[in-house]
Design a protein around this motif. Structure first.
Motif, PDB file in Angstrom:
ATOM      1  N   LEU B 176       0.838  -1.196   0.000  1.00 26.92           N
ATOM      2  CA  LEU B 176       0.000   0.000   0.000  1.00 26.92           C
ATOM      3  C   LEU B 176       0.875   1.249   0.000  1.00 26.92           C
ATOM      4  O   LEU B 176       0.641   2.186  -0.764  1.00 26.92           O
ATOM      5  CB  LEU B 176      -0.910  -0.021   1.242  1.00 26.92           C
ATOM      6  CG  LEU B 176      -1.834   1.179   1.426  1.00 26.92           C
ATOM      7  CD1 LEU B 176      -2.857   1.253   0.287  1.00 26.92           C
ATOM      8  CD2 LEU B 176      -2.585   1.093   2.752  1.00 26.92           C
ATOM      9  N   ASP B 177       1.910   1.219   0.855  1.00 22.57           N
ATOM     10  CA  ASP B 177       2.782   2.391   0.982  1.00 22.57           C
ATOM     11  C   ASP B 177       3.562   2.639  -0.310  1.00 22.57           C
ATOM     12  O   ASP B 177       3.918   3.774  -0.615  1.00 22.57           O
ATOM     13  CB  ASP B 177       3.750   2.201   2.156  1.00 22.57           C
ATOM     14  CG  ASP B 177       2.994   2.238   3.493  1.00 22.57           C
ATOM     15  OD1 ASP B 177       1.790   2.640   3.464  1.00 22.57           O
ATOM     16  OD2 ASP B 177       3.548   1.820   4.525  1.00 22.57           O
ATOM     17  N   ALA B 178       3.835   1.567  -1.068  1.00 22.26           N
ATOM     18  CA  ALA B 178       4.585   1.733  -2.315  1.00 22.26           C
ATOM     19  C   ALA B 178       3.743   2.428  -3.375  1.00 22.26           C
ATOM     20  O   ALA B 178       4.261   2.845  -4.406  1.00 22.26           O
ATOM     21  CB  ALA B 178       5.057   0.370  -2.829  1.00 22.26           C
ATOM     22  N   GLY B 179       2.457   2.589  -3.119  1.00 18.45           N
ATOM     23  CA  GLY B 179       1.592   3.309  -4.058  1.00 18.45           C
ATOM     24  C   GLY B 179       0.868   2.347  -4.999  1.00 18.45           C
ATOM     25  O   GLY B 179       1.455   1.407  -5.503  1.00 18.45           O
ATOM     26  N   LEU B 180      -0.445   2.578  -5.179  1.00 14.65           N
ATOM     27  CA  LEU B 180      -1.255   1.676  -6.006  1.00 14.65           C
ATOM     28  C   LEU B 180      -1.947   2.485  -7.099  1.00 14.65           C
ATOM     29  O   LEU B 180      -2.420   3.584  -6.868  1.00 14.65           O
ATOM     30  CB  LEU B 180      -2.310   0.990  -5.142  1.00 14.65           C
ATOM     31  CG  LEU B 180      -1.771  -0.021  -4.126  1.00 14.65           C
ATOM     32  CD1 LEU B 180      -2.876  -0.425  -3.150  1.00 14.65           C
ATOM     33  CD2 LEU B 180      -1.242  -1.258  -4.849  1.00 14.65           C
ATOM     34  N   ASP B 181      -1.995   1.881  -8.294  1.00  9.37           N
ATOM     35  CA  ASP B 181      -2.682   2.528  -9.411  1.00  9.37           C
ATOM     36  C   ASP B 181      -4.139   2.106  -9.386  1.00  9.37           C
ATOM     37  O   ASP B 181      -4.464   0.928  -9.548  1.00  9.37           O
ATOM     38  CB  ASP B 181      -2.020   2.076 -10.722  1.00  9.37           C
ATOM     39  CG  ASP B 181      -2.714   2.693 -11.919  1.00  9.37           C
ATOM     40  OD1 ASP B 181      -3.663   3.494 -11.713  1.00  9.37           O
ATOM     41  OD2 ASP B 181      -2.328   2.360 -13.054  1.00  9.37           O
ATOM     42  N   LEU B 182      -5.014   3.062  -9.152  1.00 10.97           N
ATOM     43  CA  LEU B 182      -6.423   2.705  -8.972  1.00 10.97           C
ATOM     44  C   LEU B 182      -7.268   2.967 -10.209  1.00 10.97           C
ATOM     45  O   LEU B 182      -8.475   3.128 -10.124  1.00 10.97           O
ATOM     46  CB  LEU B 182      -7.003   3.465  -7.782  1.00 10.97           C
ATOM     47  CG  LEU B 182      -6.479   3.011  -6.435  1.00 10.97           C
ATOM     48  CD1 LEU B 182      -7.093   3.821  -5.323  1.00 10.97           C
ATOM     49  CD2 LEU B 182      -6.781   1.532  -6.208  1.00 10.97           C
ATOM     50  N   GLN B 183      -6.589   3.009 -11.374  1.00  7.02           N
ATOM     51  CA  GLN B 183      -7.375   3.267 -12.577  1.00  7.02           C
ATOM     52  C   GLN B 183      -8.359   2.106 -12.817  1.00  7.02           C
ATOM     53  O   GLN B 183      -8.009   0.938 -12.633  1.00  7.02           O
ATOM     54  CB  GLN B 183      -6.443   3.397 -13.785  1.00  7.02           C
ATOM     55  CG  GLN B 183      -7.148   4.029 -14.959  1.00  7.02           C
ATOM     56  CD  GLN B 183      -6.269   4.060 -16.201  1.00  7.02           C
ATOM     57  OE1 GLN B 183      -5.077   3.759 -16.127  1.00  7.02           O
ATOM     58  NE2 GLN B 183      -6.841   4.435 -17.315  1.00  7.02           N
ATOM     59  N   GLU B 184      -9.570   2.418 -13.266  1.00  5.58           N
ATOM     60  CA  GLU B 184     -10.636   1.435 -13.501  1.00  5.58           C
ATOM     61  C   GLU B 184     -10.193   0.424 -14.561  1.00  5.58           C
ATOM     62  O   GLU B 184      -9.684   0.803 -15.608  1.00  5.58           O
ATOM     63  CB  GLU B 184     -11.887   2.176 -13.986  1.00  5.58           C
ATOM     64  CG  GLU B 184     -13.179   1.412 -13.824  1.00  5.58           C
ATOM     65  CD  GLU B 184     -13.566   1.237 -12.353  1.00  5.58           C
ATOM     66  OE1 GLU B 184     -13.799   0.086 -11.967  1.00  5.58           O
ATOM     67  OE2 GLU B 184     -13.611   2.254 -11.604  1.00  5.58           O
ATOM     68  N   GLU B 185     -10.411  -0.924 -14.292  1.00  8.26           N
ATOM     69  CA  GLU B 185     -10.058  -1.957 -15.271  1.00  8.26           C
ATOM     70  C   GLU B 185     -11.192  -2.179 -16.258  1.00  8.26           C
ATOM     71  O   GLU B 185     -12.340  -1.871 -15.965  1.00  8.26           O
ATOM     72  CB  GLU B 185      -9.769  -3.282 -14.555  1.00  8.26           C
ATOM     73  CG  GLU B 185      -8.455  -3.280 -13.834  1.00  8.26           C
ATOM     74  CD  GLU B 185      -8.271  -4.556 -13.040  1.00  8.26           C
ATOM     75  OE1 GLU B 185      -9.286  -5.081 -12.541  1.00  8.26           O
ATOM     76  OE2 GLU B 185      -7.122  -5.013 -12.922  1.00  8.26           O
ATOM     77  N   VAL B 186     -10.835  -2.751 -17.408  1.00  7.46           N
ATOM     78  CA  VAL B 186     -11.827  -2.982 -18.457  1.00  7.46           C
ATOM     79  C   VAL B 186     -12.022  -4.482 -18.620  1.00  7.46           C
ATOM     80  O   VAL B 186     -11.060  -5.248 -18.611  1.00  7.46           O
ATOM     81  CB  VAL B 186     -11.351  -2.346 -19.769  1.00  7.46           C
ATOM     82  CG1 VAL B 186     -12.304  -2.706 -20.901  1.00  7.46           C
ATOM     83  CG2 VAL B 186     -11.255  -0.851 -19.610  1.00  7.46           C
ATOM     84  N   GLY B 187     -13.270  -4.928 -18.752  1.00  8.59           N
ATOM     85  CA  GLY B 187     -13.566  -6.357 -18.870  1.00  8.59           C
ATOM     86  C   GLY B 187     -13.435  -6.866 -20.289  1.00  8.59           C
ATOM     87  O   GLY B 187     -12.808  -7.883 -20.532  1.00  8.59           O
ATOM     88  N   THR B 188     -14.000  -6.146 -21.235  1.00  7.22           N
ATOM     89  CA  THR B 188     -13.983  -6.655 -22.617  1.00  7.22           C
ATOM     90  C   THR B 188     -13.449  -5.585 -23.559  1.00  7.22           C
ATOM     91  O   THR B 188     -13.622  -4.387 -23.339  1.00  7.22           O
ATOM     92  CB  THR B 188     -15.399  -7.018 -23.099  1.00  7.22           C
ATOM     93  OG1 THR B 188     -16.273  -5.965 -22.688  1.00  7.22           O
ATOM     94  CG2 THR B 188     -15.857  -8.330 -22.521  1.00  7.22           C
TER      95      THR B 188
END
Lengths: 546, 481
Positions: B176-188
């Protein structure tokens, strides 16, 4: 099939070899080992060789096959001076009588059992359940010759075997166990066959039961044999087989004069056969001498006869020798099936799939592509599945079997769709969706033809699914068709179509009627179709139907 | 370590609190509790969080219990409905009397004498009433004194609640501290994305490849039909022409043409399915009659007796496909002929695991100038070899229409030598009436036995029962033993 018990001790004494050799080699003369027990072996013998239905008969054949004693077994027959009269009134009832006297029999319990076993096996194989031939053996010393075979009034009475009081012949048919078993053979006649002695005492009521008077026991020294029947050849076969078996066991045979004819003669029949015909049938190269040698091992008399011929003397007990090829088979058996060099002929031929199966293959490929699973239903079914459950009128061309084995299988299927519906019912606990099809024979008015039927069950199964599936199959089979609203009561009104080719209804599709679903205990809609494959362009007509 | 978006969001939610139950995490993440548990289990497998499962039991009122809430147990309600005494008859008119009287006596609250009910004075509330009163206030109670009594009386029921506590681990904290990319994922992937090139920057959702897919079932040919087709291909490879014909045959073609005597046991109604229908005899049937009666022009004696045309006209369900072979030979009397057929045949047998009234039979015939018994054995070896039976041996056999006759046996691992079918050369009594001048080698076998060996079945009926699950699970290739 005849299963014969061979006690080792007796068999070893008769063959002059050990039990293991017999057990190892007996299959190679034509027998299946049924059971190997502590003191005996049970073997199943073929229906064309009743001469092997006794330990004596098997030993006679095995002695030859194993090279212990070869050639024709000789049996002396002396006249007994005893005569037998046959009543002409039997001509339409049971005309033929064969007889013989067998002296100096040495009967222990085992030998009596073996004689009864031979008698029963002959009743089955030669006598066709006693109709064609029935055999009686009697203690000769209990009665007085001459004997008469007569057509007797039905109320004549005597003490039948295993009973203590006299019964009339009619009572025997009603109350004696053997009488009940075989009554159907005589009950239609006004008079019944009966064998009596000089003092009018009853020996036998053929083909039903002997009298208690002449019961054969361990004390019996001399036997009178009677074989009665409707076929002269079969009657004499039975006489010959029993006489030669007892002769093998040490008895002496004497002839009886039946209506002026001395019998039995126990003489061989002669056949002159062709060496070339034999070797070309079997694919062997043999000399006439070698062929004769092989036949002697099968207990024939056989000598080369010049000019490529072999003179063969066929023992009187070999009822199976109808044709020269029957003798050639014995050459092959003596040669040993294991010694034949298997080969393929050089001729080439061109293979051809039957066009009916080419169409069936195309149907399978299309239906599989559509995701349907093939099922293989029985062709025997019943009218409930075929018609009542489908709300359909029975087809007038439905074939009924005369003696069905169960209520489930009474008619030959005229259609496949009801059987596919039955398969859905049997699989109702399996995961949905289910798409099933079947293709195969149906029979109407004795004529066999082929159909295909398919059904799809799941909550969304509907008319368009059925139509689409029927349409694609027709297109893939190059079958151009038109569609009209159908009146088939197995389908829902307004959701059913007939497939029409040349103005004839050749198929149907749509949504199955809910009442039909109820009848097959189905809980979801079913989209289905059926097609008569004979509508496919160029479809072959089966030859020679039926 | 590639985390799913949901795992990342879980870590972010846990960040400030360190530990929380799944329900409150669901609120935080705007998700459902079950989904959070699923994310947490996934993250748990990676060692990012610890998931602790708690099971707690509470007791809630049953339908009957709810009827008494706030009013007290029946015995209390009835006790308070009268003074010190009451005639039994009057008491019985109370709607709860039936339940209450027994309990009042059991608890020692009343005594009954001469039809009169008398309070004893010892009517203090027991543990059950205390617990029941608490239930009335809170709607649910923990286990405790008095609760087992209420449970036994069917006034409360157990309710199991499962809760999950999710705590972030040191490893999770590190990620968590290393930083997380929270961009929305795409299914199809969509057509637009493919055409526009926007697929290059798309974060496509990753799938867990260790999870089993949904089972798909293809359309299939029946396993038995596949074996039948395999045998057909073997015979076609060997240069055989395929025959087909009707199920219904006249006795003439089924028996008489094959020199089966008219009094043969197989021709009785116990063994064969007879039909009421009759079929006229073919032209030239007299030659068959002569053969039966006295052996025609061959070296045979025939069967003797009188041959009945009426018996020969009776229709049967074919008992063997040999009836088709003889008709094929009658119409193709010139050599060479190599023909085969696989078709259904009928025997009047009661159905059990090893007997059916109908089953498939395979039959092959070879007619040619100069073919002989050695060739018959050669065809048998070749055919059984191609079927996968490498060891074949031969014993004498008996069949009414062949001479010589042979019983082939094949070696099957675990079973030993197994009799499989029969073979022989057609008797002249069979071939001569149809003008067939050369030997006819013939063999046949009941192929359902082969199918049982191949498919590992113990019950013949399974072949025709068509259990959908069995067909679905039986592999299309390599399912054989």
């Amino acid at each position: 099939m005849a299963i014969i018990t061979l006690p080792y001790r007796y068999l070893e004494r008769l063959t002059g070899t050990d039990r293991q050799t017999v057990i190892d080699r007996i299959p190679m003369i034509g027998a299946d080992i049924e059971r190997i027990e502590e003191d005996h072996v049970d073997v199943e013998l073929f229906p064309d060789r009743p001469d092997l239905y006794s330990p004596e008969g098997v030993a006679r054949a095995m002695r030859g096959f194993l090279g212990i004693e070869e050639g024709l077994p000789a049996y002396d027959v002396r006249p007994s001076g005893i005569t037998f009269a046959v009543d002409p009134g039997l001509a339409d009832i049971r005309p033929y009588l064969g007889s013989a006297v067998i002296r100096n029999v040495n009967l222990d319990e085992e030998a009596i059992e073996s004689l009864m076993g031979l008698q029963e096996a002959l009743h089955w194989a030669v006598g066709r359940g006693r109709g064609k031939v029935a055999i009686g053996v009697h203690d000769l010393d209990a009665v007085t010759p001459p004997f008469r075979y007569i057509a007797s009034p039905r109320d004549r009475s005597f003490v039948p075997l295993d009973f203590e009081q006299e019964m009339t012949m009619e009572e025997i048919l009603a109350d004696h166990p053997k009488g009940r078993d075989y009554a159907h053979l005589v009950e239609k006649f006004q008079r019944f066959p009966l064998i009596v002695d000089a003092e009018d005492r009853v020996l036998s009521f053929p083909p039903i039961i002997n009298g208690e008077l002449t019961r054969v026991t361990t004390g019996t020294k001399n036997i009178l044999l009677d074989c009665t029947g409707t076929d002269r050849r079969a009657v004499m076969t039975a006489v010959n087989i029993i006489c030669t078996a007892l002769a093998e066991a040490g008895a002496t045979i004497e002839s009886v004069t039946v209506e002026g004819e001395e019998m039995p003669s126990l003489a061989p029949a002669e056949r002159v056969v062709s060496l070339a015909e034999c070797t070309s049938l079997l694919g062997l190269s043999l000399t006439a001498g070698e062929m004769a040698g092989l036949l002697r091992r099968m207990r024939f008399g056989a000598e080369p006869d010049g000019d490529g011929k072999v003179r063969v003397l066929v023992p009187c007990y070999r009822a199976d020798i109808l044709h020269d090829w029957d003798i050639f088979e014995d050459v092959a058996i003596a040669y040993g099936f294991e010694n034949f060099d298997a080969a393929l002929p050089a001729t080439t031929t061109v293979a051809r799939e039957h066009p009916i199966n080419a169409v069936a293959g195309a149907v399978r490929s299309v239906m599989t592509g559509l995701g349907y699973l093939e099922v293989i239903p029985f062709t025997l079914t019943n009218e409930r599945v075929l018609y009542a459950n489908m709300q359909r009128e029975p087809s007038p061309g439905t074939l009924r079997v005369l003696h069905p084995i169960s209520e489930e299988q009474t008619v030959v299927r005229t259609d496949l769709l009801p059987l596919v519906m039955e398969m859905l019912q049997a699989n109702k606990h399996r995961e949905l969706p289910q798409r099933l099809y079947a293709t195969g024979d149906v029979v109407v008015d004795c004529v066999t033809s082929q159909k295909v039927a398919a059904a799809s069950i799941h909550p969304a199964a509907d008319f368009s699914e059925a139509y689409a599936a029927a349409d694609v199959l027709c297109r893939e089979l190059s079958l151009s068709y038109t569609v009209r609203e159908s009146a088939d009561p197995a389908f829902l009104d307004g959701r059913r179509g007939d497939i029409i080719v040349d103005g004839k209804i050749v198929g149907v599709f749509g949504e199955i009627h809910p009442a039909v679903l109820n009848a097959f205990e189905l809980e979801h809609p079913v989209a289905a179709f059926a097609l008569d494959l004979t509508a496919v362009p160029g479809y072959p007509v089966l030859p020679g139907t039926p | 370590m590639e985390l799913t978006l949901n795992e990342k969001r879980l870590l972010v939610a846990l960040g400030p609190v360190g530990s929380a139950d799944a329900a409150s995490l669901a609120d935080l993440m705007d998700s459902r509790r079950e989904a959070v548990v699923q994310y947490a289990n996934l993250a748990g497998e990676r060692g990012l969080v610890d998931v602790e499962k708690h099971v707690s039991r509470r007791y809630v009122p049953t339908k009957e219990g709810r009827a008494y809430l706030g009013k007290g147990l029946p015995e209390r309600q009835v006790l308070e409905s009268f003074g010190e005494t009451i005639p039994m008859r009057d008491l019985q008119s109370h709607p709860l009397a039936k339940i209450a009287i027994g309990w009042m006596r059991k608890k020692g609250w009343i005594a009954i004498r001469d039809g009169v009910v008398q309070k004893t004075g010892a009517t203090a509330a027991g543990a059950d009433e205390v617990a029941f009163a608490r239930l009335g206030e809170t709607g649910a109670i923990e286990d405790g004194e008095g609760v087992p009594d209420l449970l036994r009386r069917g006034l409360v029921q157990e309710e199991e609640t499962v809760t999950y506590t999710v705590s972030i681990t040191p490893l999770g904290r590190e990620v968590l501290d290393a930083g997380l990319d929270l961009q929305e994922e795409v299914g199809t992937l969509t057509r637009d994305q493919i055409l526009s090139g926007s697929w290059k920057d798309l974060p496509l959702r990753r799938y867990d490849v260790t999870k089993l897919p949904k089972r798909a079932y293809p359309g299939k040919v029946h396993p038995y039909q596949r074996i039948i087709d395999e045998m057909r291909r073997i015979l076609l490879d060997m240069g055989f022409e395929e025959m087909a014909g009707g199920i219904v045959q006249s006795s003439f073609w089924n028996f008489d043409a094959l020199f089966q005597p008219q009094d043969h046991p197989a021709r009785e109604m116990q063994d064969t399915f007879f039909l009421g229908e009759r079929w006229p005899l073919p032209k030239g049937y007299e030659r068959v009659r002569e053969m039966h009666e006295h052996g025609g022009k061959t070296s045979s004696t025939g069967w003797g007796g009188t041959w009945s045309a009426e018996k020969a006209e009776q229709c049967v369900l074919r008992t063997h496909t040999t009836s088709l072979s003889i008709q094929h030979l009658a119409t193709h009397p010139e050599p060479p002929v190599r023909a085969f057929c696989i078709g259904r045949v009928y025997r009047r047998e009661a159905i059990d695991p090893t007997h059916l009234a109908e089953f498939e039979q395979l039959e092959g015939i070879v007619m040619d100038e100069g073919v002989n018994f050695r060739h018959l054995l050669g065809f048998l070896k070749e055919f059984y070899g191609k079927m996968g039976f490498e060891k074949v041996r031969f014993r004498p056999g008996y069949f009414p229409y062949t001479e010589p006759s042979v019983e082939p046996e094949v070696y099957v691992e675990g079973l030993g030598w197994v009799e499989l079918g029969g073979a022989g050369i057609f008797r002249q009594e069979v071939t001569a009436p149809f003008g067939i001048e050369h030997p006819v080698l013939a063999w046949g076998l009941g192929i359902s036995r082969v199918a049982m060996l191949r498919l590992g079945l113990r019950d013949l009926r399974q072949l025709y029962r068509s259990d959908v699950e069995w067909i679905r699970e039986m592999p299309t290739y390599g399912g054989r033993r």
